[in-house]
Design a protein around this motif. Structure first.
Motif, PDB file in Angstrom:
ATOM      1  N   VAL A  99      27.626  25.630  44.338  1.00 25.52           N
ATOM      2  CA  VAL A  99      26.627  25.766  45.183  1.00 25.52           C
ATOM      3  C   VAL A  99      26.702  26.160  46.576  1.00 25.52           C
ATOM      4  CG1 VAL A  99      24.487  24.703  46.243  1.00 25.52           C
ATOM      5  CG2 VAL A  99      25.231  23.837  44.044  1.00 25.52           C
ATOM      6  N   ILE A 100      26.463  27.554  46.673  1.00 25.80           N
ATOM      7  CA  ILE A 100      27.088  28.206  48.144  1.00 25.80           C
ATOM      8  C   ILE A 100      26.286  27.397  49.223  1.00 25.80           C
ATOM      9  CG2 ILE A 100      26.821  30.281  49.480  1.00 25.80           C
ATOM     10  CD1 ILE A 100      26.324  31.680  46.324  1.00 25.80           C
ATOM     11  N   GLY A 101      27.407  27.014  50.056  1.00 29.76           N
ATOM     12  CA  GLY A 101      26.876  26.499  51.248  1.00 29.76           C
ATOM     13  C   GLY A 101      27.061  24.861  51.390  1.00 29.76           C
ATOM     14  N   GLU A 102      27.194  24.298  50.210  1.00 30.01           N
ATOM     15  CA  GLU A 102      27.565  23.000  50.193  1.00 30.01           C
ATOM     16  C   GLU A 102      28.869  22.696  50.559  1.00 30.01           C
ATOM     17  OE1 GLU A 102      27.215  20.974  46.428  1.00 30.01           O
ATOM     18  OE2 GLU A 102      24.863  20.807  46.784  1.00 30.01           O
ATOM     19  N   PRO A 103      29.047  21.572  51.216  1.00 29.30           N
ATOM     20  CA  PRO A 103      30.446  21.229  51.684  1.00 29.30           C
ATOM     21  C   PRO A 103      31.523  21.410  50.687  1.00 29.30           C
ATOM     22  CG  PRO A 103      28.885  19.411  52.643  1.00 29.30           C
ATOM     23  CD  PRO A 103      28.022  20.289  51.698  1.00 29.30           C
ATOM     24  N   GLY A 104      32.525  21.985  50.929  1.00 29.03           N
ATOM     25  CA  GLY A 104      33.713  22.269  50.063  1.00 29.03           C
ATOM     26  C   GLY A 104      33.478  23.404  48.744  1.00 29.03           C
ATOM     27  N   TRP A 105      32.189  24.081  49.077  1.00 28.60           N
ATOM     28  CA  TRP A 105      32.009  24.840  47.868  1.00 28.60           C
ATOM     29  C   TRP A 105      33.113  25.867  47.499  1.00 28.60           C
ATOM     30  CZ3 TRP A 105      31.091  30.337  47.907  1.00 28.60           C
ATOM     31  CH2 TRP A 105      30.978  30.906  49.169  1.00 28.60           C
ATOM     32  N   LEU A 106      33.786  26.480  48.663  1.00 30.72           N
ATOM     33  CA  LEU A 106      34.834  27.426  48.321  1.00 30.72           C
ATOM     34  C   LEU A 106      35.834  26.748  47.386  1.00 30.72           C
ATOM     35  CD1 LEU A 106      34.894  29.227  51.608  1.00 30.72           C
ATOM     36  CD2 LEU A 106      34.693  30.285  49.398  1.00 30.72           C
ATOM     37  N   ASP A 107      36.171  25.625  47.654  1.00 31.96           N
ATOM     38  CA  ASP A 107      37.518  24.856  47.058  1.00 31.96           C
ATOM     39  C   ASP A 107      37.324  25.193  45.429  1.00 31.96           C
ATOM     40  OD1 ASP A 107      38.340  24.007  49.415  1.00 31.96           O
ATOM     41  OD2 ASP A 107      37.570  22.252  49.262  1.00 31.96           O
ATOM     42  N   ALA A 108      36.157  24.961  44.948  1.00 31.33           N
ATOM     43  CA  ALA A 108      35.796  25.185  43.438  1.00 31.33           C
ATOM     44  C   ALA A 108      36.013  26.408  43.001  1.00 31.33           C
ATOM     45  CB  ALA A 108      34.262  25.002  43.211  1.00 31.33           C
ATOM     46  N   LEU A 109      36.449  27.585  44.143  1.00 34.66           N
ATOM     47  CA  LEU A 109      36.720  28.789  43.522  1.00 34.66           C
ATOM     48  C   LEU A 109      38.357  28.906  43.178  1.00 34.66           C
ATOM     49  CD1 LEU A 109      34.656  31.139  45.838  1.00 34.66           C
ATOM     50  CD2 LEU A 109      33.725  29.698  44.001  1.00 34.66           C
ATOM     51  N   ALA A 110      39.067  27.792  43.553  1.00 24.63           N
ATOM     52  CA  ALA A 110      40.569  28.123  43.388  1.00 24.63           C
ATOM     53  C   ALA A 110      41.201  29.330  43.793  1.00 24.63           C
ATOM     54  CB  ALA A 110      40.813  27.589  41.956  1.00 24.63           C
ATOM     55  N   ASP A 112      43.759  31.833  45.057  1.00 19.07           N
ATOM     56  CA  ASP A 112      45.085  31.604  45.252  1.00 19.07           C
ATOM     57  C   ASP A 112      45.588  32.785  46.324  1.00 19.07           C
ATOM     58  OD1 ASP A 112      44.795  34.176  43.814  1.00 19.07           O
ATOM     59  OD2 ASP A 112      45.979  33.523  42.091  1.00 19.07           O
ATOM     60  N   ARG A 113      44.615  33.519  46.829  1.00 20.15           N
ATOM     61  CA  ARG A 113      45.005  34.734  47.949  1.00 20.15           C
ATOM     62  C   ARG A 113      43.775  35.192  48.665  1.00 20.15           C
ATOM     63  NH1 ARG A 113      44.434  36.896  42.878  1.00 20.15           N
ATOM     64  NH2 ARG A 113      43.549  38.799  42.911  1.00 20.15           N
ATOM     65  N   PRO A 114      44.259  35.692  49.675  1.00 19.46           N
ATOM     66  CA  PRO A 114      43.160  36.201  50.750  1.00 19.46           C
ATOM     67  C   PRO A 114      41.752  37.205  49.641  1.00 19.46           C
ATOM     68  CG  PRO A 114      45.074  36.423  51.906  1.00 19.46           C
ATOM     69  CD  PRO A 114      45.368  36.010  50.424  1.00 19.46           C
ATOM     70  N   VAL A 115      40.323  37.220  50.192  1.00 21.39           N
ATOM     71  CA  VAL A 115      39.726  37.803  49.347  1.00 21.39           C
ATOM     72  C   VAL A 115      39.656  39.341  49.997  1.00 21.39           C
ATOM     73  CG1 VAL A 115      37.315  37.902  48.849  1.00 21.39           C
ATOM     74  CG2 VAL A 115      38.440  35.713  48.922  1.00 21.39           C
ATOM     75  N   ASP A 116      39.438  40.312  49.220  1.00 15.86           N
ATOM     76  CA  ASP A 116      39.286  41.554  49.339  1.00 15.86           C
ATOM     77  C   ASP A 116      37.669  41.969  49.601  1.00 15.86           C
ATOM     78  OD1 ASP A 116      42.164  43.099  49.189  1.00 15.86           O
ATOM     79  OD2 ASP A 116      41.700  42.046  47.352  1.00 15.86           O
ATOM     80  N   ALA A 117      37.199  41.550  49.065  1.00 12.32           N
ATOM     81  CA  ALA A 117      35.571  41.728  49.319  1.00 12.32           C
ATOM     82  C   ALA A 117      34.486  40.535  48.542  1.00 12.32           C
ATOM     83  CB  ALA A 117      35.019  43.016  48.402  1.00 12.32           C
ATOM     84  N   ARG A 142      38.212  33.501  54.583  1.00  9.36           N
ATOM     85  CA  ARG A 142      38.962  33.737  53.517  1.00  9.36           C
ATOM     86  C   ARG A 142      39.235  35.281  53.405  1.00  9.36           C
ATOM     87  NH1 ARG A 142      39.497  29.380  49.943  1.00  9.36           N
ATOM     88  NH2 ARG A 142      38.927  27.429  51.209  1.00  9.36           N
ATOM     89  N   LEU A 143      38.314  36.156  53.902  1.00 15.10           N
ATOM     90  CA  LEU A 143      38.740  37.557  53.719  1.00 15.10           C
ATOM     91  C   LEU A 143      40.126  37.768  54.423  1.00 15.10           C
ATOM     92  CD1 LEU A 143      34.899  38.713  54.346  1.00 15.10           C
ATOM     93  CD2 LEU A 143      36.566  39.300  52.175  1.00 15.10           C
ATOM     94  N   ARG A 144      40.527  38.830  53.779  1.00 16.76           N
ATOM     95  CA  ARG A 144      42.005  39.328  54.448  1.00 16.76           C
ATOM     96  C   ARG A 144      41.380  40.438  55.726  1.00 16.76           C
ATOM     97  NH1 ARG A 144      42.090  44.972  53.420  1.00 16.76           N
ATOM     98  NH2 ARG A 144      41.299  45.492  51.394  1.00 16.76           N
ATOM     99  N   PRO A 145      42.158  40.745  56.684  1.00 18.31           N
ATOM    100  CA  PRO A 145      41.961  41.741  57.720  1.00 18.31           C
ATOM    101  C   PRO A 145      41.752  42.954  56.952  1.00 18.31           C
ATOM    102  CG  PRO A 145      43.931  40.312  58.246  1.00 18.31           C
ATOM    103  CD  PRO A 145      43.477  40.014  57.002  1.00 18.31           C
ATOM    104  N   GLY A 146      40.516  43.493  57.489  1.00 22.37           N
ATOM    105  CA  GLY A 146      39.978  44.857  56.724  1.00 22.37           C
ATOM    106  C   GLY A 146      38.997  44.482  55.494  1.00 22.37           C
ATOM    107  N   GLY A 147      39.004  43.217  55.225  1.00 21.79           N
ATOM    108  CA  GLY A 147      38.264  42.904  53.806  1.00 21.79           C
ATOM    109  C   GLY A 147      36.787  42.923  54.410  1.00 21.79           C
ATOM    110  N   ILE A 148      35.892  42.727  53.296  1.00 18.79           N
ATOM    111  CA  ILE A 148      34.490  43.222  53.614  1.00 18.79           C
ATOM    112  C   ILE A 148      33.469  42.170  52.860  1.00 18.79           C
ATOM    113  CG2 ILE A 148      34.074  44.708  51.654  1.00 18.79           C
ATOM    114  CD1 ILE A 148      32.244  46.591  53.424  1.00 18.79           C
ATOM    115  N   LEU A 149      32.440  41.941  53.826  1.00 14.13           N
ATOM    116  CA  LEU A 149      31.304  41.288  53.338  1.00 14.13           C
ATOM    117  C   LEU A 149      30.066  41.938  53.136  1.00 14.13           C
ATOM    118  CD1 LEU A 149      29.615  38.481  52.308  1.00 14.13           C
ATOM    119  CD2 LEU A 149      29.348  38.035  55.060  1.00 14.13           C
ATOM    120  N   ILE A 150      29.495  42.049  51.674  1.00 10.95           N
ATOM    121  CA  ILE A 150      28.244  42.848  51.562  1.00 10.95           C
ATOM    122  C   ILE A 150      27.088  42.125  51.294  1.00 10.95           C
ATOM    123  CG2 ILE A 150      27.633  45.170  50.673  1.00 10.95           C
ATOM    124  CD1 ILE A 150      30.736  45.553  49.828  1.00 10.95           C
ATOM    125  N   ASN A 151      26.149  42.210  51.782  1.00 10.20           N
ATOM    126  CA  ASN A 151      24.800  41.596  51.569  1.00 10.20           C
ATOM    127  C   ASN A 151      23.609  42.522  51.351  1.00 10.20           C
ATOM    128  OD1 ASN A 151      23.072  39.577  51.108  1.00 10.20           O
ATOM    129  ND2 ASN A 151      22.695  39.059  53.291  1.00 10.20           N
TER     130      ASN A 151
END
Length: 251
Positions: A99-110, A112-117, A142-151
């Motif tokens: 559930v996006i936005g719930e406390p700890g939701w990113l932990d469920a993704l496991a 192992d490295r910075p996100v590109d997008a 969580r995004l690497r430098p130069g990484g992108i968020l697209i909405n």
């Protein structure tokens, strides 16, 4: 016994058709988002891409098809939609129930490295302003430098009058490009409930309930302000049809 591929394909195709009612020029929006991901990840051997509120993974699958070396996560709170996508698209994607936005939701993704997008389409408007502020900040971390968020979403222009014009333009565009499908969100779920192969997953969905829809009324400048506050250096709209925008934020 798992869901059959034929069943999954039928319901994913119907999902695609009904979703066209809610996203102006949906296919073009998907192409723009995929183009942006390809641009930002060019030259990276194994890009890591998150699709937030993925549903069955329609956008995620397009990104995986364009970037076969990428690891693409389809993230959604609905077990039925994730199961449909998994049975239809197979190993091209990694599916995560969260559930996006719930406390700890990113932990469920496991991760192992910075996100590109990180991408999302017609999903983040369900989050309240404070939840979205936190999600933007968490993704920036969580995004690497130069990484992108697209909405890609329904995002209103700042001017009320311009917003009225944009809505009318979007309506006219949709009418000119209407598909033959008459199915909408409610009729899709009603029909799915009548399919015995989906019954176990639908029963689980009903028991668990859906995440609470807070919603927000942020305009384009409101989203830009939150993204800059979260730490994104370069933020702006790169595509628009009516009230439908693709907003890009580079870390």
């Amino acid at each position: 016994m798992g869901m059959s591929t034929a069943t999954a394909t039928r319901w994913v195709e119907r999902w695609e058709h009904q979703q066209q009612r809610y996203a102006v020029d949906r296919e073009e929006r998907f192409e723009v988002i995929t183009d942006l991901v390809e641009h930002v990840t060019h030259g990276r051997p194994t890009p890591l891409v998150l699709d937030l509120g993925s549903g069955p993974g329609c956008l995620a699958a397009r990104i995986a098809d364009r970037l076969p070396a990428a690891e693409v996560l389809a993230i959604d709170a609905d077990p039925l939609l994730l199961e449909l996508g998994s049975a239809h698209y197979g190993a091209a994607l990694r599916y995560v129930e969260a559930v996006i936005g719930e406390p700890g939701w990113l932990d469920a993704l496991a991760l192992d490295r910075p996100v590109d997008a990180a991408v999302s389409t017609t999903a983040l408007h369900y989050l309240g302003t404070e939840t979205l502020r936190r999600v933007y900040r968490e993704l920036a971390d969580r995004l690497r430098p130069g990484g992108i968020l697209i909405n890609g979403d329904h995002i209103s222009p700042d001017s009320t009058r311009v917003c009225e014009l944009a809505v009318d333009i979007g309506r006219r565009h949709a009418e000119r490009n209407a598909t033959s499908s008459r199915e909408d969100w409610d009729s899709w779920w009603t029909s799915a409930a009548a399919d015995p192969e989906l019954a176990p997953l639908l029963a689980g969905r009903a028991a668990e309930g859906r995440p609470r829809c807070e919603g927000n009324d942020l305009t384009l400048s409101g989203h830009v302000a939150l993204l800059r506050e979260a730490g994104f250096e370069h933020v702006g709209a790169v595509w628009q049809v009516g009230p439908s925008h693709v907003l890009a934020a580079v870390r």
